[in-house]
Design a protein around this motif. Structure first.
Motif, PDB file in Angstrom:
ATOM      1  N   PRO A  24       0.928  -1.165  -0.452  1.00 49.77           N
ATOM      2  CA  PRO A  24      -0.360   0.205  -0.208  1.00 49.77           C
ATOM      3  C   PRO A  24       0.639   1.092  -0.101  1.00 49.77           C
ATOM      4  O   PRO A  24       0.080   2.614  -1.007  1.00 49.77           O
ATOM      5  CB  PRO A  24      -1.054   0.413   0.998  1.00 49.77           C
ATOM      6  CG  PRO A  24      -0.909  -1.414   1.072  1.00 49.77           C
ATOM      7  CD  PRO A  24       0.354  -2.256   1.110  1.00 49.77           C
ATOM      8  N   ASP A  25       1.821   1.337   1.001  1.00 49.70           N
ATOM      9  CA  ASP A  25       2.069   2.589   0.613  1.00 49.70           C
ATOM     10  C   ASP A  25       2.950   2.832  -0.430  1.00 49.70           C
ATOM     11  O   ASP A  25       2.813   4.277  -1.353  1.00 49.70           O
ATOM     12  CB  ASP A  25       3.959   2.702   1.802  1.00 49.70           C
ATOM     13  CG  ASP A  25       3.186   2.236   3.163  1.00 49.70           C
ATOM     14  OD1 ASP A  25       1.704   2.490   3.661  1.00 49.70           O
ATOM     15  OD2 ASP A  25       3.744   2.377   4.042  1.00 49.70           O
ATOM     16  N   PHE A  26       3.872   1.772  -1.297  1.00 49.96           N
ATOM     17  CA  PHE A  26       4.853   2.290  -2.583  1.00 49.96           C
ATOM     18  C   PHE A  26       3.309   2.426  -4.077  1.00 49.96           C
ATOM     19  O   PHE A  26       3.796   3.432  -4.079  1.00 49.96           O
ATOM     20  CB  PHE A  26       5.096   0.741  -3.133  1.00 49.96           C
ATOM     21  CG  PHE A  26       6.751   0.484  -2.004  1.00 49.96           C
ATOM     22  CD1 PHE A  26       8.309   1.531  -2.698  1.00 49.96           C
ATOM     23  CD2 PHE A  26       6.416   0.189  -0.866  1.00 49.96           C
ATOM     24  CE1 PHE A  26       8.938   0.810  -1.790  1.00 49.96           C
ATOM     25  CE2 PHE A  26       7.778  -0.113  -0.073  1.00 49.96           C
ATOM     26  CZ  PHE A  26       8.995   0.445  -1.060  1.00 49.96           C
ATOM     27  N   ARG A  27       2.524   1.645  -3.563  1.00 53.16           N
ATOM     28  CA  ARG A  27       1.418   2.345  -4.681  1.00 53.16           C
ATOM     29  C   ARG A  27       0.690   3.594  -4.509  1.00 53.16           C
ATOM     30  O   ARG A  27       0.450   3.764  -5.494  1.00 53.16           O
ATOM     31  CB  ARG A  27      -0.220   0.390  -3.919  1.00 53.16           C
ATOM     32  CG  ARG A  27      -1.041   1.086  -4.609  1.00 53.16           C
ATOM     33  CD  ARG A  27      -1.593  -0.169  -5.163  1.00 53.16           C
ATOM     34  NE  ARG A  27      -2.723   0.065  -6.016  1.00 53.16           N
ATOM     35  CZ  ARG A  27      -3.743  -1.161  -6.373  1.00 53.16           C
ATOM     36  NH1 ARG A  27      -3.933  -2.236  -5.159  1.00 53.16           N
ATOM     37  NH2 ARG A  27      -4.855  -1.398  -7.149  1.00 53.16           N
ATOM     38  N   LYS A  28       0.742   3.967  -3.131  1.00 51.33           N
ATOM     39  CA  LYS A  28       0.262   5.223  -3.147  1.00 51.33           C
ATOM     40  C   LYS A  28       0.751   6.481  -3.564  1.00 51.33           C
ATOM     41  O   LYS A  28       0.708   7.001  -4.166  1.00 51.33           O
ATOM     42  CB  LYS A  28      -0.182   5.531  -1.504  1.00 51.33           C
ATOM     43  CG  LYS A  28      -1.390   6.598  -1.381  1.00 51.33           C
ATOM     44  CD  LYS A  28      -1.376   7.081   0.132  1.00 51.33           C
ATOM     45  CE  LYS A  28      -1.476   8.013   0.236  1.00 51.33           C
ATOM     46  NZ  LYS A  28      -1.847   8.729   1.376  1.00 51.33           N
ATOM     47  N   ARG A  29       2.121   6.078  -3.039  1.00 48.82           N
ATOM     48  CA  ARG A  29       3.026   7.146  -3.773  1.00 48.82           C
ATOM     49  C   ARG A  29       3.346   6.613  -5.309  1.00 48.82           C
ATOM     50  O   ARG A  29       4.024   7.970  -6.083  1.00 48.82           O
ATOM     51  CB  ARG A  29       4.523   6.560  -2.928  1.00 48.82           C
ATOM     52  CG  ARG A  29       5.659   7.215  -3.622  1.00 48.82           C
ATOM     53  CD  ARG A  29       6.088   8.522  -2.460  1.00 48.82           C
ATOM     54  NE  ARG A  29       6.766   8.516  -1.340  1.00 48.82           N
ATOM     55  CZ  ARG A  29       7.677   8.296  -0.335  1.00 48.82           C
ATOM     56  NH1 ARG A  29       8.445   8.746  -1.644  1.00 48.82           N
ATOM     57  NH2 ARG A  29       7.783   8.748   0.635  1.00 48.82           N
ATOM     58  N   LEU A  30       3.702   5.418  -5.877  1.00 47.00           N
ATOM     59  CA  LEU A  30       4.283   5.378  -6.999  1.00 47.00           C
ATOM     60  C   LEU A  30       3.029   5.336  -8.425  1.00 47.00           C
ATOM     61  O   LEU A  30       3.134   6.202  -9.291  1.00 47.00           O
ATOM     62  CB  LEU A  30       4.886   3.857  -7.243  1.00 47.00           C
ATOM     63  CG  LEU A  30       6.405   4.103  -6.449  1.00 47.00           C
ATOM     64  CD1 LEU A  30       6.930   2.127  -6.603  1.00 47.00           C
ATOM     65  CD2 LEU A  30       7.548   4.947  -6.900  1.00 47.00           C
ATOM     66  N   ILE A  34      11.801   8.056  -8.530  1.00 51.20           N
ATOM     67  CA  ILE A  34      10.168   8.178  -8.094  1.00 51.20           C
ATOM     68  C   ILE A  34       9.931   7.669  -6.079  1.00 51.20           C
ATOM     69  O   ILE A  34       8.984   6.847  -6.149  1.00 51.20           O
ATOM     70  CB  ILE A  34       9.444   6.674  -8.996  1.00 51.20           C
ATOM     71  CG1 ILE A  34      10.258   5.726  -8.930  1.00 51.20           C
ATOM     72  CG2 ILE A  34       9.784   7.438 -10.433  1.00 51.20           C
ATOM     73  CD1 ILE A  34       9.964   4.874  -9.838  1.00 51.20           C
ATOM     74  N   GLY A  35      11.189   7.135  -6.049  1.00 49.12           N
ATOM     75  CA  GLY A  35      11.016   7.637  -4.591  1.00 49.12           C
ATOM     76  C   GLY A  35      11.174   6.366  -4.207  1.00 49.12           C
ATOM     77  O   GLY A  35      10.681   6.302  -2.393  1.00 49.12           O
ATOM     78  N   VAL A  36      11.979   5.086  -4.670  1.00 50.86           N
ATOM     79  CA  VAL A  36      12.316   4.145  -4.245  1.00 50.86           C
ATOM     80  C   VAL A  36      13.776   4.280  -3.253  1.00 50.86           C
ATOM     81  O   VAL A  36      14.454   4.055  -4.458  1.00 50.86           O
ATOM     82  CB  VAL A  36      11.880   2.886  -5.118  1.00 50.86           C
ATOM     83  CG1 VAL A  36      12.527   1.462  -4.252  1.00 50.86           C
ATOM     84  CG2 VAL A  36      10.355   3.053  -5.412  1.00 50.86           C
ATOM     85  N   ARG A  37      14.296   3.492  -2.013  1.00 52.58           N
ATOM     86  CA  ARG A  37      15.405   3.410  -1.641  1.00 52.58           C
ATOM     87  C   ARG A  37      15.724   2.174  -2.006  1.00 52.58           C
ATOM     88  O   ARG A  37      15.095   1.199  -1.799  1.00 52.58           O
ATOM     89  CB  ARG A  37      15.174   3.894  -0.259  1.00 52.58           C
ATOM     90  CG  ARG A  37      16.241   3.527   1.009  1.00 52.58           C
ATOM     91  CD  ARG A  37      16.399   4.588   1.974  1.00 52.58           C
ATOM     92  NE  ARG A  37      14.976   3.664   2.946  1.00 52.58           N
ATOM     93  CZ  ARG A  37      15.056   2.939   3.383  1.00 52.58           C
ATOM     94  NH1 ARG A  37      16.153   1.840   4.200  1.00 52.58           N
ATOM     95  NH2 ARG A  37      14.210   2.969   4.347  1.00 52.58           N
ATOM     96  N   CYS A  38      16.946   2.082  -1.883  1.00 57.40           N
ATOM     97  CA  CYS A  38      17.471   0.366  -2.850  1.00 57.40           C
ATOM     98  C   CYS A  38      19.000   0.790  -2.594  1.00 57.40           C
ATOM     99  O   CYS A  38      19.339   1.830  -1.917  1.00 57.40           O
ATOM    100  CB  CYS A  38      17.339   0.451  -4.517  1.00 57.40           C
ATOM    101  SG  CYS A  38      16.698   1.466  -5.355  1.00 57.40           S
ATOM    102  N   SER A  39      19.778  -1.058  -2.489  1.00 53.62           N
ATOM    103  CA  SER A  39      21.352  -0.824  -2.174  1.00 53.62           C
ATOM    104  C   SER A  39      21.360  -1.411  -3.395  1.00 53.62           C
ATOM    105  O   SER A  39      20.703  -2.331  -4.073  1.00 53.62           O
ATOM    106  CB  SER A  39      20.789  -1.317  -0.774  1.00 53.62           C
ATOM    107  OG  SER A  39      21.051  -0.586   0.262  1.00 53.62           O
ATOM    108  N   LEU A  40      22.954  -1.501  -3.269  1.00 57.02           N
ATOM    109  CA  LEU A  40      23.347  -1.618  -4.472  1.00 57.02           C
ATOM    110  C   LEU A  40      24.044  -2.511  -3.936  1.00 57.02           C
ATOM    111  O   LEU A  40      25.571  -2.416  -3.634  1.00 57.02           O
ATOM    112  CB  LEU A  40      24.239  -1.188  -6.070  1.00 57.02           C
ATOM    113  CG  LEU A  40      24.070  -1.548  -6.905  1.00 57.02           C
ATOM    114  CD1 LEU A  40      23.129  -2.683  -8.074  1.00 57.02           C
ATOM    115  CD2 LEU A  40      24.686  -0.271  -7.520  1.00 57.02           C
TER     116      LEU A  40
END
Length: 392
Positions: A141-147, A231-237
């Motif tokens: 839900p959090d991601f869906r609303k933001r993205l 688009i507001g998504v926090r990642c690690s590589l």
């Protein structure tokens, strides 16, 4: 029917690209063209024409596919024609009913598989894998609303290219943008409008600075860090810079994936944890990691992956097998299904990659950690080196 088929927009709508959110739609960027051969749109159109002219595609299908291509380019909406819904749910059903190894440990959030089209296999793996990751985030839900907002639409390859171009204009990964721009210039690529005569001049769109949109350029995991970050998504590589086991294998890669699945990541609005699919990159190709297989001591011995080069008809055999597994006459139905063009048991076997088969010298793993919530997160996302962690 795929979840992603519910969204349709007016094909004559000309929406300008003015937002980083997925529920905004970019029009196709136009640049001066002298060679249409490497335009993704031209390649797709030529492939459709060849299939129609050789009677491998009916007139109805041909016209439908042309409309879907137009929508993908102009409105940024993927047709979902190569999508297989809910792969992880299907695998869990097969495990529940005893038709699949119960030592598979899968990520907690379901995802869809997006297969490559026949014309795009040479370059599109990272784009299709990005769609797979987005299908997982759509379920949170959090991601869906933001993205996504109120729109259920999967961004097309062209939309993903436009998003990455916009990320670069905002200052994400200037080194990576410069490198890709140089590669595109050296290959002589220019995006083109196939409705214009060969070599006809077109208006240059200054937003398409690198020239990525409508190209057949390969992307890497670091490019996805910029795309998702914008688009507001926090990642690690995570990087495996050298083998960490016998026979040049990478057991630490499996250990990390297993740990991520077991511990998960915390949601910003609840105490629940989640784990979603990850992108595994090596030289020349990328796949999506959805789990590991463990031995009797609960130690990981293999990765469970989704490969965009596996045809959609093959992946949908897994969904059919999961449906049959719930039925009273499951054994007979599954036996008949095994004699289809694609044997569902062989497809299941292809998802498993043993640790000893991870032979490339280096790997990168893109992992989703949450949403960008503050300025520090944003600044880190703008430079992939800031979110890169060596695990071997």
């Amino acid at each position: 029917m795929s979840t992603w088929r519910v969204a349709r927009r007016d094909e004559n709508q000309e929406t300008d690209y003015g937002s980083m959110h997925l529920n905004e739609t970019p029009s196709l960027y136009a640049v001066t063209s002298t060679s249409p051969r490497l335009s993704a749109q031209v390649l797709a159109t030529e492939w459709l024409n060849r299939n129609f002219e050789t009677n491998r595609m009916s007139l109805v299908e041909y016209r439908t596919r042309l409309q879907e291509l137009r929508r993908a380019v102009r409105l940024g909406i993927d047709s979902a024609s190569t999508c297989t819904d809910g792969i992880i749910s299907s695998l869990r059903q097969l495990m529940l009913h005893g038709w699949l190894n119960n030592r598979w440990r899968l990520v907690s959030v379901d995802c869809d598989h997006f297969a490559s089209e026949a014309w795009e296999e040479s370059f599109v793996c990272c784009y299709r894998n990005a769609q797979c990751i987005l299908s997982s985030l759509f379920r949170l839900p959090d991601f869906r609303k933001r993205l996504f907002g109120a729109l259920s639409a999967m961004p097309s390859v062209w939309k993903l290219q436009a998003l990455l171009e916009s990320a670069w204009t905002l200052g994400f990964d200037p080194v990576g943008a410069s490198q890709l721009a140089s590669a595109l210039r050296s290959s002589g690529f220019r995006a083109t409008d196939p409705s214009q005569p060969y070599g006809a001049a077109q208006s240059t769109d200054e937003r398409n600075l690198v020239g990525l949109v409508d190209s057949t350029a390969w992307l890497g995991a670091s490019d996805l860090v910029s795309l998702f970050g914008s688009i507001g998504v926090r990642c690690s590589l995570l990087e495996c810079r050298a083998p960490s086991g016998p026979n040049d294998s990478h057991p630490r890669l499996l250990e990390h994936v297993h740990s991520y699945i077991v511990t998960g990541r915390s949601s910003s609005t609840s105490l629940e944890t989640f784990s979603v699919a990850m992108v595994l990159q090596h030289e020349g190709h990328s796949r999506v990691v959805i789990g590991v297989e463990v031995d009797e001591d609960e130690q990981p011995v293999a990765l469970i992956v989704l490969d965009p080069n596996v045809p959609v008809d093959a992946m949908r055999q897994i969904a059919k097998a999961a449906e049959y597994a719930r039925q009273p006459n499951a054994s007979a139905n599954l036996s008949r299904l095994a004699y289809s063009t694609y044997n569902w048991m062989d497809i299941l076997g292809s998802l498993r990659v043993d640790v000893n088969d991870l032979k490339h010298p280096q790997y990168q793993l893109l992992q989703i950690n949450g949403l960008i919530e503050n300025e520090v997160d944003l600044q880190d996302a703008m430079t992939p080196e800031n979110v890169t962690i060596a695990i071997s």
